[in-house]
Design an enzyme around this catalytic site. Structure first.
Site, PDB file in Angstrom:
ATOM      1  N   ASP A   1       0.911  21.726  -2.779  1.00 46.20           N
ATOM      2  CA  ASP A   1       2.069  20.840  -2.641  1.00 46.20           C
ATOM      3  C   ASP A   1       2.140  19.923  -3.859  1.00 46.20           C
ATOM      4  O   ASP A   1       1.228  19.895  -4.690  1.00 46.20           O
ATOM      5  CB  ASP A   1       1.987  20.014  -1.339  1.00 46.20           C
ATOM      6  CG  ASP A   1       0.623  19.380  -1.154  1.00 46.20           C
ATOM      7  OD1 ASP A   1       0.074  18.854  -2.141  1.00 46.20           O
ATOM      8  OD2 ASP A   1       0.088  19.410  -0.027  1.00 46.20           O
TER       9      ASP A   1
ATOM     10  N   ASP B   1       3.069  15.923  -5.075  1.00 42.71           N
ATOM     11  CA  ASP B   1       3.341  14.527  -4.742  1.00 42.71           C
ATOM     12  C   ASP B   1       3.978  13.840  -5.947  1.00 42.71           C
ATOM     13  O   ASP B   1       3.721  14.202  -7.100  1.00 42.71           O
ATOM     14  CB  ASP B   1       2.053  13.799  -4.357  1.00 42.71           C
ATOM     15  CG  ASP B   1       1.424  14.382  -3.097  1.00 42.71           C
ATOM     16  OD1 ASP B   1       2.163  14.984  -2.296  1.00 42.71           O
ATOM     17  OD2 ASP B   1       0.197  14.248  -2.930  1.00 42.71           O
TER      18      ASP B   1
ATOM     19  N   ASP C   1      -8.852   7.586  -7.215  1.00 41.93           N
ATOM     20  CA  ASP C   1     -10.295   7.680  -7.025  1.00 41.93           C
ATOM     21  C   ASP C   1     -11.039   8.240  -8.230  1.00 41.93           C
ATOM     22  O   ASP C   1     -11.893   7.591  -8.816  1.00 41.93           O
ATOM     23  CB  ASP C   1     -10.616   8.493  -5.762  1.00 41.93           C
ATOM     24  CG  ASP C   1      -9.809   9.783  -5.659  1.00 41.93           C
ATOM     25  OD1 ASP C   1      -9.208  10.201  -6.668  1.00 41.93           O
ATOM     26  OD2 ASP C   1      -9.784  10.379  -4.566  1.00 41.93           O
TER      27      ASP C   1
END
EC number: 2.7.7.19
Length: 462
Positions: free
Chosen positions: A79, A81, A155
């Protein structure tokens, strides 16, 4: 010699590559297509249209994170984002088919045909109003920020990459492209603080290292074993979602091995050591995950129920055998064992009720493959979970748990025509004949005793 001198003077952290830009005032690196090799055609049409629409409305917008990382690693993203400086309300105004979701941090789901593009506003640094638990885990966070602040909140460096499909440029604040080329997984910021903010990052480190063939930077790896107990504070539903990502990554076996190497499996699959230390259990899990990885690479669908059924089966078998040794009849003992194992696992992973139902059906159908007389084989063929249960049976045979003869019989039965199938049927056992005769007799008070424990023991509950 020079490296040792630097280590003595500046300490161990100076000997490693920086986890944040050496000179943040210089801004991010702008990497052109000639250098990174990603062209806009490799993005989904929905992702391109979402970014283009936001930019046309005057906002900054980029494809971000895992999709950019995977494209650089020549992996097709699952996918896409999008990150933007537009607020959720502003994004909502740009797209007729969109909705705002989320509590901890609001995002917008933009519907583009069959695609759902997740659009998030740039996030800012934590402040005094950020809600955390006693261990430092962030509970509520809805602070918007700048592009640079958003990159610093990511992160790992390989996840802090932004791709502009209009200019075909990668914006890299934290040397993520270089780390990916050097096969290194590096944390942005202080690893201990970042793991405390969100312990799931430790699981993500294991998954990304296994999936991408990266070595976890020593500074990021060192605290993991000490902080692993923090995973117990994460909601089971989040852990379940992360485990699904791990198992459906196409590298499930490597991911599971990495989890075990880092000591992270105790909070997720605490009996994994017991399973993998038994030759038969290790063989079964390896076969199951290898089969899953092949299906993912071939673009075939996978079943979460089947995956967890394989991971938890050896525990169920062990409990099932103990109950039978204690005097329980086989079928009731199996159902008790299933409930006990799933209830225990639910304490760490919130397996949904639907998936738990799929797991139970796969397990419960296993004894029915041993019933090869009368109408039972025909009924089993018509069961909606037959294919999953059949694949499960084949794994048991390959692992040496059951005799391969039963698999051969079912293969012949499935391939045969009507008359040939009838010829393959085995004569009913003597105990089955007696039970049928008892069911035909009417008790003195009328009615039938077809639902007696003896009938359940024979498999009639199916």
């Amino acid at each position: 010699m020079i490296r040792k001198l630097i280590h003595r003077v500046f300490g161990p952290r100076a000997a490693t590559a920086p986890t944040t830009p050496a000179r943040p005032d210089d801004g991010p690196a702008l990497i052109p297509a000639a250098r990174h090799g990603i062209h806009r055609e490799r993005l989904s049409s929905g992702a391109r249209r979402t970014v283009e629409t936001l930019q046309q409305q005057g906002y900054k917008a980029y494809v971000v994170g895992g999709a950019v990382r995977d494209l650089l690693a020549d992996i097709t993203p699952k996918d896409f984002d999008v990150a933007t400086n537009a607020t959720p309300e502003q994004v909502r105004q740009c797209f007729r088919r969109s909705r705002i979701i989320g509590r901890r941090f609001q995002i917008v789901h933009v519907l583009m045909g069959a695609e759902t593009i997740e659009v998030a506003t740039f996030r800012g640094p934590h402040d005094d109003d950020t809600q955390t638990d006693a261990h430092g885990r962030v509970l509520r966070d809805n602070v918007f920020g700048t592009h640079a602040e958003d990159a610093a909140r990511r992160d790992f460096t390989v996840n802090a990459l932004y791709y502009d499909p209009v200019a075909e440029t990668i914006i890299d604040f934290h040397h993520g492209v270089a780390d990916l080329e050097q096969k290194t997984l590096r944390m942005i910021g202080d690893p201990v603080t970042r793991y405390r903010e969100d312990p799931v990052r430790m699981l993500r480190a294991a998954r990304l290292a296994a999936k991408l063939g990266l070595s976890i930077d020593p500074a990021a790896r060192r605290p993991i074993r000490e902080l692993a107990p923090l995973i117990e504070n994460v909601p089971p539903s989040r852990l379940f979602d992360e485990m699904l990502k791990l198992l459906s990554s196409g590298h499930a076996l490597r991911c599971l091995t990495q989890l075990r190497d880092e000591g992270l499996h105790h909070g997720l699959l605490p009996l994994l050591d017991v399973v993998l230390e038994q030759p038969q259990g290790e063989r079964f899990v390896e076969l199951a995950l290898d089969s899953t990885d092949r299906r993912v690479r071939e673009g075939k669908p996978i079943s979460p129920g089947f995956l967890f059924a394989t991971l938890l089966w050896q525990q169920t078998v062990a409990r099932w055998q103990k109950l039978q040794a204690a005097g329980e009849r086989p079928i009731p003992a199996l159902f008790v064992a299933m409930d006990e194992v799933l209830d225990t696992q639910a304490e760490s992973l919130a397996i949904t009720r639907r998936i738990a139902g799929d797991i139970k059906e796969i397990w419960a159908l296993q004894p029915r493959f041993e019933q090869r007389s009368g109408k039972r084989p025909y009924a089993l063929l018509e069961h909606q979970r037959f294919r999953a249960a059949w694949d499960f049976l084949q794994l048991r045979s390959e692992a040496g748990e059951i005799d391969s003869e039963i698999v051969s019989w079912w293969e012949a039965f499935m391939d045969a025509d009507g008359e040939s199938r009838a010829a393959l049927l085995q004569p009913p056992r003597a105990d089955e004949v007696k039970k049928r005769r008892r069911r035909k007799r009417k008790p003195a008070g009328g009615g039938s005793d077809a639902a007696t424990p003896a009938a359940v023991d024979a498999g009639e509950a199916y």
